[in-house]
Design a protein around this motif. Structure first.
Motif, PDB file in Angstrom:
ATOM      1  N   UNK A 138       0.834  -1.203   0.000  1.00 14.61           N
ATOM      2  CA  UNK A 138       0.000   0.000   0.000  1.00 14.61           C
ATOM      3  C   UNK A 138       0.874   1.261   0.000  1.00 14.61           C
ATOM      4  N   UNK A 139       0.485   2.262  -0.815  1.00 12.46           N
ATOM      5  CA  UNK A 139       1.311   3.471  -0.952  1.00 12.46           C
ATOM      6  C   UNK A 139       0.592   4.742  -0.507  1.00 12.46           C
ATOM      7  N   UNK A 140      -0.473   4.625   0.275  1.00 11.71           N
ATOM      8  CA  UNK A 140      -1.220   5.819   0.688  1.00 11.71           C
ATOM      9  C   UNK A 140      -0.401   6.765   1.566  1.00 11.71           C
ATOM     10  N   UNK A 141       0.694   6.291   2.110  1.00 15.91           N
ATOM     11  CA  UNK A 141       1.480   7.099   3.056  1.00 15.91           C
ATOM     12  C   UNK A 141       2.578   7.918   2.381  1.00 15.91           C
ATOM     13  N   UNK A 142       2.517   8.072   1.066  1.00 11.10           N
ATOM     14  CA  UNK A 142       3.593   8.774   0.362  1.00 11.10           C
ATOM     15  C   UNK A 142       3.818  10.190   0.893  1.00 11.10           C
ATOM     16  N   UNK A 143       2.735  10.929   1.140  1.00  7.89           N
ATOM     17  CA  UNK A 143       2.916  12.304   1.629  1.00  7.89           C
ATOM     18  C   UNK A 143       3.448  12.313   3.057  1.00  7.89           C
ATOM     19  N   UNK A 144       3.080  11.311   3.854  1.00  6.64           N
ATOM     20  CA  UNK A 144       3.608  11.215   5.214  1.00  6.64           C
ATOM     21  C   UNK A 144       5.113  10.938   5.170  1.00  6.64           C
ATOM     22  N   UNK A 151      11.632  15.698   9.235  1.00  7.03           N
ATOM     23  CA  UNK A 151      11.560  15.790  10.692  1.00  7.03           C
ATOM     24  C   UNK A 151      12.936  15.532  11.298  1.00  7.03           C
ATOM     25  N   UNK A 152      13.239  16.226  12.375  1.00  2.81           N
ATOM     26  CA  UNK A 152      14.515  16.053  13.053  1.00  2.81           C
ATOM     27  C   UNK A 152      14.704  14.601  13.479  1.00  2.81           C
ATOM     28  N   UNK A 153      15.884  14.056  13.180  1.00  2.00           N
ATOM     29  CA  UNK A 153      16.198  12.676  13.545  1.00  2.00           C
ATOM     30  C   UNK A 153      15.958  11.673  12.436  1.00  2.00           C
ATOM     31  N   UNK A 154      15.366  12.107  11.322  1.00  4.84           N
ATOM     32  CA  UNK A 154      15.059  11.180  10.226  1.00  4.84           C
ATOM     33  C   UNK A 154      16.316  10.519   9.676  1.00  4.84           C
ATOM     34  N   UNK A 155      17.421  11.267   9.661  1.00  3.69           N
ATOM     35  CA  UNK A 155      18.656  10.747   9.087  1.00  3.69           C
ATOM     36  C   UNK A 155      19.309   9.671   9.945  1.00  3.69           C
ATOM     37  N   UNK A 156      18.852   9.506  11.171  1.00  2.67           N
ATOM     38  CA  UNK A 156      19.448   8.515  12.079  1.00  2.67           C
ATOM     39  C   UNK A 156      18.653   7.209  12.135  1.00  2.67           C
ATOM     40  N   UNK A 157      17.452   7.193  11.564  1.00  2.00           N
ATOM     41  CA  UNK A 157      16.562   6.044  11.727  1.00  2.00           C
ATOM     42  C   UNK A 157      17.153   4.755  11.150  1.00  2.00           C
ATOM     43  N   UNK A 158      17.669   4.809   9.936  1.00  2.00           N
ATOM     44  CA  UNK A 158      18.096   3.575   9.291  1.00  2.00           C
ATOM     45  C   UNK A 158      19.256   2.913  10.021  1.00  2.00           C
ATOM     46  N   UNK A 159      20.114   3.695  10.654  1.00  2.00           N
ATOM     47  CA  UNK A 159      21.206   3.101  11.421  1.00  2.00           C
ATOM     48  C   UNK A 159      20.707   2.388  12.676  1.00  2.00           C
ATOM     49  N   UNK A 160      19.505   2.748  13.124  1.00  2.00           N
ATOM     50  CA  UNK A 160      18.922   2.085  14.293  1.00  2.00           C
ATOM     51  C   UNK A 160      18.146   0.839  13.885  1.00  2.00           C
ATOM     52  N   UNK A 161      17.243   1.002  12.899  1.00  2.00           N
ATOM     53  CA  UNK A 161      16.304  -0.086  12.597  1.00  2.00           C
ATOM     54  C   UNK A 161      16.602  -0.825  11.297  1.00  2.00           C
ATOM     55  N   UNK A 162      17.501  -0.294  10.473  1.00  2.00           N
ATOM     56  CA  UNK A 162      17.869  -0.975   9.238  1.00  2.00           C
ATOM     57  C   UNK A 162      16.992  -0.667   8.048  1.00  2.00           C
ATOM     58  N   UNK A 238      14.075   5.832  20.824  1.00  2.00           N
ATOM     59  CA  UNK A 238      14.333   6.934  19.889  1.00  2.00           C
ATOM     60  C   UNK A 238      13.389   6.883  18.695  1.00  2.00           C
ATOM     61  N   UNK A 239      13.159   5.683  18.159  1.00  2.00           N
ATOM     62  CA  UNK A 239      12.276   5.558  17.001  1.00  2.00           C
ATOM     63  C   UNK A 239      10.828   5.821  17.401  1.00  2.00           C
ATOM     64  N   UNK A 240      10.404   5.288  18.531  1.00  2.00           N
ATOM     65  CA  UNK A 240       9.035   5.538  19.003  1.00  2.00           C
ATOM     66  C   UNK A 240       8.804   7.026  19.226  1.00  2.00           C
ATOM     67  N   UNK A 241       9.817   7.699  19.763  1.00  2.00           N
ATOM     68  CA  UNK A 241       9.703   9.145  19.969  1.00  2.00           C
ATOM     69  C   UNK A 241       9.640   9.879  18.634  1.00  2.00           C
ATOM     70  N   UNK A 242      10.425   9.431  17.663  1.00  2.00           N
ATOM     71  CA  UNK A 242      10.395  10.059  16.343  1.00  2.00           C
ATOM     72  C   UNK A 242       8.990   9.996  15.749  1.00  2.00           C
ATOM     73  N   UNK A 243       8.320   8.854  15.904  1.00  2.00           N
ATOM     74  CA  UNK A 243       6.966   8.699  15.373  1.00  2.00           C
ATOM     75  C   UNK A 243       5.894   9.253  16.317  1.00  2.00           C
TER      76      UNK A 243
END
Length: 547
Positions: A138-144, A151-162, A238-243
């Motif tokens: 599903x691709x309805x979240x494209x704008x999100x 959002x601040x911290x977006x650049x760090x997410x992949x190093x945490x969760x892959x 950190x990820x839960x806080x980001x979301x």
């Protein structure tokens, strides 16, 4: 970490080979009479298979269930229908099993594997869904996604969760549901919102629902949500806080290893009532286990609704710098450490074949697509970028849409049918190139399974495009076999990986490349040009439904 450091990290674990062991003495006759049930809940169908201890399926039943497409790019499923399909498959396969003169007393345990990322929410007081399941393509979240990338911290997410921010993971689907479904927001505000992927939903209901309240997931499925720290295999604050999720308001499932004698509970009803569920893992991890991909450097490619290539990197995660995902390959628990993989995810594979059948109506069933493609010698210069859900790995182009290039008056149905199958083969080539850059190693052979692998023409095209042999087993239910294996380990049907080394190894078909590197390279360059030209078809303005 630099690109060279990532490659060095991967190489360290790929070069580390396990000590050779002799398989323990096994009683073959006993294994033939020990059975494991396997629930295989996929994107478009559900099946239940019963395997003996030699890895041979002796009974099975399969049911397709309804897909809902309420808007362009949306894909939903009915969680209750999925549950009913599982229950029916168990009943019917077991009926076949007992009609052969076999006893359910010999079924030692049940394993479960399921589509990943697909998100279900239900109310803790009722145990019933609050909305349809939002399916992984599903691709309805494209704008999100676009919003959260700023959002601040977006650049760090992949190093945490892959995982990168995209429409793919469960976290984005949950965000949309919280913003757009009143009942979901109300349950969240009341602290009654239960979250899960399909495995969690099925385990909850198969155990008896709210009465037993078994709310659990395994580490392979959990790693697909974005909420999990890939290094600790626990939820990341950190990820839960980001979301912007309040952990006091949402009930997340407990994370456990894939193989466990107690955690997943037991079947509360039906013909196998009381049988323990002792194994659980995501479908692509299950396929890697079913292909016996237990050594670093081994890989498999599963051609289902989508196509998923997993590459075993060993006991430490390797974060990709070339568009791949880092994920948990499997986690048997006990004294064994979790094993990780690099993954290339292709959103559209078998679903492109269904598009040619159902929408273009070239043939009347998917199994005839190869015959249609075989009416021509090649693709006639036609390239079909099957970006029905954007493009996943290694491109991650959210604003691409399905496009065809190279159509002339010469183009026939066979050219388009062939181009639809080749699209998956070209994307597999792109993923293999990315894996080679991330790991520093080039695969010498690719193990395959899944529905599209039944096509000799498609697998020969795959070998030609990637220029390495393609290895296809006779028994292609490797996803269900993987679930049976993790369940069987929990109850000591098997104790060591060496005991499995002969499973599904006989009479495999090897497809050797038949064209030159130069010819395949020319085709791939045209494909790459087509991908670049497919960008930007979607309007970048957020739609109200996706806000």
């Amino acid at each position: 970490m630099t690109e060279s450091e990532h490659a060095a990290q991967a190489e360290q674990y790929i070069d580390a080979k396990p000590e050779s062991k002799q398989p323990p003495n096994q009683d073959k006759k006993k294994l033939e009479k020990w059975y494991i049930g396997s629930i295989d809940q996929g994107t478009t169908s559900t099946r239940f298979l019963i395997f003996n201890g030699l890895g041979v399926p002796v009974a099975s039943h399969q049911i397709e269930f309804k897909q809902m497409y309420p808007h362009s790019g949306w894909m939903e499923q009915d969680p209750s229908e999925i549950l009913e399909s599982v229950q029916t498959c168990i009943e019917e396969a077991t009926k076949s099993f007992t009609h052969m003169g076999r006893s359910t007393d010999d079924i030692k345990a049940i394993g479960i594997t399921s589509q990943r990322e697909t998100t279900v929410l239900w109310h803790a007081d009722t145990g019933e869904p609050l909305y349809n399941a939002i399916a992984w393509p599903d691709t309805r979240t494209q704008s999100i996604v676009r919003e959260l990338k700023d959002r601040k911290g977006a650049d760090k997410l992949q190093d945490i969760c892959g995982l990168p921010l995209s429409t793919y993971p469960s976290a984005l689907k949950l965000t949309w549901l919280l913003r757009n479904v009143k009942e979901v927001q109300q349950a969240y505000d009341a602290g009654k919102l239960m979250f899960g992927t399909i495995d969690t939903w099925l385990l909850y209901k198969l155990n008896g629902g709210k009465e037993k309240n078994v709310h659990i997931t395994d580490s392979t499925n959990a790693s697909r949500t974005m909420f999990v720290n890939l290094h600790t295999l626990q939820y990341s604050p950190e990820v839960l806080e980001f979301f912007q999720l309040d952990i006091k308001k949402i009930i997340l499932p407990k994370i456990v290893p894939c193989s466990d004698t107690e955690a997943f509970g037991l079947l509360a009803s039906g013909v196998l009532k009381g049988k323990r569920i002792t194994g659980c893992l995501g479908d692509q991890s299950a396929a890697l286990v079913g292909q016996l991909g237990f050594e670093p450097g081994m890989a498999k490619n599963t051609y289902g609704t989508g196509c998923f290539l997993l590459y075993n990197v060993g006991e430490k995660p390797v974060m990709s710098t070339h568009g791949l995902l880092a994920t948990v390959a499997y986690n048997f628990g006990g004294k064994r450490k979790p094993v990780y993989a690099l993954e290339g995810s292709i959103a559209v594979a078998g679903s492109a074949v269904k598009y040619v059948v159902n929408n273009l109506k070239f043939v009347d069933s998917s199994d005839k697509i190869s015959g249609c493609a075989a009416t021509v010698e090649d693709n006639g210069g036609c390239y079909f970028v099957t970006a029905f859900s954007g493009l996943f790995a290694p491109y991650w182009i959210d604003d691409a849409q399905g496009t065809m290039f190279g159509i002339t008056q010469y183009t026939q149905q066979g050219h388009i049918a062939r181009a639809a199958m080749e699209a998956t083969c070209f994307q597999t080539k792109a993923i293999l190139d990315a894996m080679e850059m991330d790991s520093g190693h080039k695969l010498t052979e690719l193990a395959v399974d899944g529905g599209m692998s039944n096509s000799d023409l498609c697998m020969q095209s795959q070998a030609d495009i990637i220029n390495i042999p393609v290895d296809r087993p006779v028994m292609r239910e490797t996803t269900a076999l993987g679930a049976a294996i993790v369940a069987g380990f929990a109850v000591d049907v098997w104790k060591e990986f060496e005991e499995l080394k002969e499973i599904n190894k006989e009479d495999r078909t090897i497809f050797q490349p038949r064209i030159s590197h130069e010819e395949s390279g020319k085709m791939y360059r045209r494909w790459t040009k087509a991908v670049e030209m497919s960008r930007g078809w979607l309007d970048s303005d957020p739609e109200s439904a996706s806000q």
